[in-house]
Scaffold this active site. Sequence first.
Site, PDB file in Angstrom:
ATOM      1  N   LYS A  22      29.697  -3.708  28.815  1.00 18.58           N
ATOM      2  CA  LYS A  22      30.261  -3.592  30.165  1.00 18.58           C
ATOM      3  C   LYS A  22      31.141  -2.349  30.260  1.00 18.58           C
ATOM      4  CE  LYS A  22      34.135  -6.046  30.933  1.00 18.58           C
ATOM      5  NZ  LYS A  22      35.335  -5.319  31.389  1.00 18.58           N
ATOM      6  N   ASN A  23      31.948  -2.119  29.229  1.00 17.86           N
ATOM      7  CA  ASN A  23      32.932  -1.023  29.311  1.00 17.86           C
ATOM      8  C   ASN A  23      32.335   0.353  29.050  1.00 17.86           C
ATOM      9  OD1 ASN A  23      34.759  -2.927  30.009  1.00 17.86           O
ATOM     10  ND2 ASN A  23      35.873  -2.930  28.056  1.00 17.86           N
ATOM     11  N   ARG A  96      39.809  -3.581  38.340  1.00 19.34           N
ATOM     12  CA  ARG A  96      40.649  -2.401  38.139  1.00 19.34           C
ATOM     13  C   ARG A  96      39.846  -1.180  37.722  1.00 19.34           C
ATOM     14  NH1 ARG A  96      42.812  -1.321  34.805  1.00 19.34           N
ATOM     15  NH2 ARG A  96      44.510  -0.096  35.668  1.00 19.34           N
ATOM     16  N   CYS A 120      47.133  -6.824  36.394  1.00 20.06           N
ATOM     17  CA  CYS A 120      46.266  -7.989  36.173  1.00 20.06           C
ATOM     18  C   CYS A 120      47.000  -8.903  35.208  1.00 20.06           C
ATOM     19  CB  CYS A 120      44.910  -7.551  35.620  1.00 20.06           C
ATOM     20  SG  CYS A 120      45.017  -6.940  33.962  1.00 20.06           S
ATOM     21  N   ARG A 125      49.034  -2.215  34.018  1.00 22.44           N
ATOM     22  CA  ARG A 125      47.830  -1.387  34.093  1.00 22.44           C
ATOM     23  C   ARG A 125      47.988  -0.171  35.013  1.00 22.44           C
ATOM     24  NH1 ARG A 125      43.605  -4.653  32.482  1.00 22.44           N
ATOM     25  NH2 ARG A 125      42.543  -2.775  31.787  1.00 22.44           N
ATOM     26  N   PRO A 126      49.042   0.633  34.822  1.00 20.80           N
ATOM     27  CA  PRO A 126      49.224   1.808  35.678  1.00 20.80           C
ATOM     28  C   PRO A 126      48.115   2.834  35.454  1.00 20.80           C
ATOM     29  CG  PRO A 126      50.693   1.925  33.793  1.00 20.80           C
ATOM     30  CD  PRO A 126      50.054   0.563  33.740  1.00 20.80           C
ATOM     31  N   ILE A 127      47.955   3.746  36.418  1.00 13.48           N
ATOM     32  CA  ILE A 127      46.996   4.849  36.211  1.00 13.48           C
ATOM     33  C   ILE A 127      47.709   6.202  36.376  1.00 13.48           C
ATOM     34  CG2 ILE A 127      44.942   3.520  36.855  1.00 13.48           C
ATOM     35  CD1 ILE A 127      45.046   4.943  39.595  1.00 13.48           C
ATOM     36  N   ASP A 128      48.989   6.229  36.027  1.00 11.53           N
ATOM     37  CA  ASP A 128      49.766   7.465  36.161  1.00 11.53           C
ATOM     38  C   ASP A 128      49.192   8.613  35.340  1.00 11.53           C
ATOM     39  OD1 ASP A 128      50.652   5.656  34.058  1.00 11.53           O
ATOM     40  OD2 ASP A 128      52.082   7.226  33.543  1.00 11.53           O
ATOM     41  N   LEU A 129      48.573   8.299  34.210  1.00  6.04           N
ATOM     42  CA  LEU A 129      48.029   9.380  33.361  1.00  6.04           C
ATOM     43  C   LEU A 129      46.747   9.958  33.959  1.00  6.04           C
ATOM     44  CD1 LEU A 129      48.714   7.811  29.848  1.00  6.04           C
ATOM     45  CD2 LEU A 129      50.148   9.374  31.191  1.00  6.04           C
ATOM     46  N   ASP A 308      40.929  -6.056  22.537  1.00  2.00           N
ATOM     47  CA  ASP A 308      39.980  -6.953  23.209  1.00  2.00           C
ATOM     48  C   ASP A 308      39.451  -8.046  22.291  1.00  2.00           C
ATOM     49  OD1 ASP A 308      38.397  -4.516  25.423  1.00  2.00           O
ATOM     50  OD2 ASP A 308      40.357  -5.468  25.427  1.00  2.00           O
ATOM     51  N   ILE A 330      49.034  -2.905  22.543  1.00  2.00           N
ATOM     52  CA  ILE A 330      48.441  -2.138  23.640  1.00  2.00           C
ATOM     53  C   ILE A 330      48.899  -2.637  24.993  1.00  2.00           C
ATOM     54  CG2 ILE A 330      46.279  -1.348  24.675  1.00  2.00           C
ATOM     55  CD1 ILE A 330      46.688  -0.310  21.801  1.00  2.00           C
ATOM     56  N   ARG A 400      32.651 -12.227  34.267  1.00  2.00           N
ATOM     57  CA  ARG A 400      32.865 -10.802  34.547  1.00  2.00           C
ATOM     58  C   ARG A 400      32.358  -9.943  33.395  1.00  2.00           C
ATOM     59  NH1 ARG A 400      38.597  -8.986  36.620  1.00  2.00           N
ATOM     60  NH2 ARG A 400      37.419  -7.082  36.297  1.00  2.00           N
TER      61      ARG A 400
HETATM   62  C1  EPZ Z   1      40.098  -0.210  28.805  1.00  2.00           C
HETATM   63  O1  EPZ Z   1      41.101  -0.495  29.770  1.00  2.00           O
HETATM   64  C2  EPZ Z   1      39.177  -1.426  28.783  1.00  2.00           C
HETATM   65  N1  EPZ Z   1      38.558  -1.584  30.097  1.00  2.00           N
HETATM   66  C3  EPZ Z   1      39.972  -2.673  28.416  1.00  2.00           C
HETATM   67  O2  EPZ Z   1      39.055  -3.755  28.326  1.00  2.00           O
HETATM   68  C4  EPZ Z   1      40.613  -2.455  27.049  1.00  2.00           C
HETATM   69  O3  EPZ Z   1      41.410  -3.581  26.729  1.00  2.00           O
HETATM   70  C5  EPZ Z   1      41.483  -1.190  27.076  1.00  2.00           C
HETATM   71  O4  EPZ Z   1      40.693  -0.057  27.508  1.00  2.00           O
HETATM   72  C6  EPZ Z   1      42.067  -0.864  25.711  1.00  2.00           C
HETATM   73  O5  EPZ Z   1      41.052  -0.716  24.782  1.00  2.00           O
HETATM   74  C7  EPZ Z   1      37.513  -0.780  30.437  1.00  2.00           C
HETATM   75  O6  EPZ Z   1      37.089   0.069  29.679  1.00  2.00           O
HETATM   76  C8  EPZ Z   1      36.909  -1.005  31.791  1.00  2.00           C
HETATM   77  P1  EPZ Z   1      44.002   1.898  28.638  1.00  2.00           P
HETATM   78  P2  EPZ Z   1      42.090   0.681  30.259  1.00  2.00           P
HETATM   79  O7  EPZ Z   1      44.119   2.874  29.756  1.00  2.00           O
HETATM   80  O8  EPZ Z   1      41.423   1.984  30.146  1.00  2.00           O
HETATM   81  C9  EPZ Z   1      48.649   2.287  29.374  1.00  2.00           C
HETATM   82  C10 EPZ Z   1      38.260  -5.905  28.698  1.00  2.00           C
HETATM   83  O9  EPZ Z   1      38.699  -6.995  28.303  1.00  2.00           O
HETATM   84  N2  EPZ Z   1      48.301   3.257  30.418  1.00  2.00           N
HETATM   85  O10 EPZ Z   1      43.380   2.356  27.366  1.00  2.00           O
HETATM   86  O11 EPZ Z   1      42.654   0.264  31.570  1.00  2.00           O
HETATM   87  C11 EPZ Z   1      48.188   0.874  29.691  1.00  2.00           C
HETATM   88  O12 EPZ Z   1      49.127   0.215  30.497  1.00  2.00           O
HETATM   89  C12 EPZ Z   1      39.213  -4.861  29.223  1.00  2.00           C
HETATM   90  O13 EPZ Z   1      37.037  -5.573  28.673  1.00  2.00           O
HETATM   91  C13 EPZ Z   1      49.328   3.905  31.089  1.00  2.00           C
HETATM   92  O14 EPZ Z   1      50.519   3.681  30.822  1.00  2.00           O
HETATM   93  O15 EPZ Z   1      43.220   0.617  29.161  1.00  2.00           O
HETATM   94  C14 EPZ Z   1      48.047   0.256  28.323  1.00  2.00           C
HETATM   95  O16 EPZ Z   1      49.327  -0.195  27.892  1.00  2.00           O
HETATM   96  C15 EPZ Z   1      40.627  -5.387  29.303  1.00  2.00           C
HETATM   97  N3  EPZ Z   1      49.012   4.805  32.066  1.00  2.00           N
HETATM   98  C16 EPZ Z   1      47.601   1.421  27.439  1.00  2.00           C
HETATM   99  O17 EPZ Z   1      47.938   2.609  28.179  1.00  2.00           O
HETATM  100  C17 EPZ Z   1      47.704   5.092  32.391  1.00  2.00           C
HETATM  101  O18 EPZ Z   1      47.470   5.949  33.277  1.00  2.00           O
HETATM  102  C18 EPZ Z   1      46.104   1.446  27.146  1.00  2.00           C
HETATM  103  O19 EPZ Z   1      45.449   1.268  28.380  1.00  2.00           O
HETATM  104  C19 EPZ Z   1      46.678   4.421  31.694  1.00  2.00           C
HETATM  105  C20 EPZ Z   1      46.995   3.513  30.705  1.00  2.00           C
END
Ligand code: EPZ
Length: 426
Positions: A22-23, A96, A120, A125-129, A308, A330, A400
Amino acid sequence: MDKFVVRGGNPLLGTIKVSGAKNSALPCMAAAILTEDEVILENIPQVHDIETERKLLTSMGAEVELGYGRAQHRTSIQCAILSDPVAKYEIVKTMRASSLVLGPLIARTGIARVAMPGGCAIGGRPIDLHIKGLEAMGATITQDHGYLEARTDRLKGAHIVFDKITVTGTEDLLMAATLAEGETLFENCAREPEVTDLAALLIAMGAKIEGAGTGTIRVQGVAKLHGARHKINPDRIEAGTFLLAGAITGGDLNIDCCEPEHLGSLIAKLEQCGVRIDVGKDNIRVRSGGDLKASDISTEEYPGFPTDMQAQFMALATQAEGTTTVTENIFENRFMHVQELIRMGANITVSGRTATIRGKTPLQSAAVMCSDLRASASLVLAALVADGESILDRVYHMDRGYERLEEKLRGVGAQIRRMGDVFSKR
Ligand code: EPZ
């Protein structure tokens, strides 16, 4: 809302087939936005998030076919005209990962309106980066009534060092950089196999990318990308979940159509727990090796132990002799499964980001509540060894990200069935 009814006690025996990831599929579907040509993706999992992505792309003007015939599990996407480059809140709030369209949209059309994804169950789950990277590439991004509005004449290559390792952040910006003017150098990138899978598709579409799968990725922007055909990786988290199902039930399970090299940290950990693992080219056999032994985990970015798999591993830890500590590094709230496991008889205490599991504790069947995708999988694993019949509510969380989970498990001897509410539609 559908429920699962699970009667514990059966060791799982036989072969179980892993679906596409899925991812991987979600960013690869978003990548189709980058070209007006047709993109064909094979080995697409039949899970709800894929249907959500289909709706999202269609709402923006894409033509999307999604077929799950026996030989298919494929999608054809053509974004010839993106008449409405908006990711609407009604869709984004249910998934998201919709934010993955932000980079491709701004790169292809110069404008994007994407509803800000809420948090969630597992965290803010911010997207600031994602935003910071796009601004570094020349996009102007404003916040407007819950939406992000991004504009640019054309993105320009930049040097971007991620403050934190982010999987979809790396994917979003990688897609944007493929059409930017000049070179983009990314550092502190996510190294997950899903990033590498996306890069393979983008390169097949004509992108110039070096270093995907490492912490440093270099992209030379091109004027246009063309269509491609690409097969999605096997789902390493689904495969890992089945490995634990074989281990926790003391069965003898062959996990077929998987990529063992994506599961190195989990395999090493299971061997430390005394589980017998035999690794083939595209399959893994898991057997009981006698009593399970406790072994600590601490979640890390790939290739470390995957977050995960944390919830599922905790279910296994309840059956191990000794004390296991599970540290979640994480996400800030990824212990939603703990209270439900305790209701089934597990002995778990939580302090900050660390849970301590004392085993072995016999688990009792119970009515439990699913809260998020992987916490739900943890409860299925617990129910497979609990005495009696457990009822798992809100299994839509599982739908999902797990394709036909109850059918696959029943196929190797689990006593599990779906119970739909009279009014629920499948
Ligand atoms: C991806 O989520 C996966 N989802 C998640 O899988 C997975 O748990 C996660 O990566 C970590 O491996 C998809 O690929 C669709 P991150 P993502 O950005 O990209 C922080 C599942 O169960 N962060 O790597 O959203 C964030 O809050 C799902 O299949 C910021 O601060 O995760 C977290 O603490 C759940 N700012 C850390 O980074 C940002 O702009 C890692 O998040 C982005 C992230």
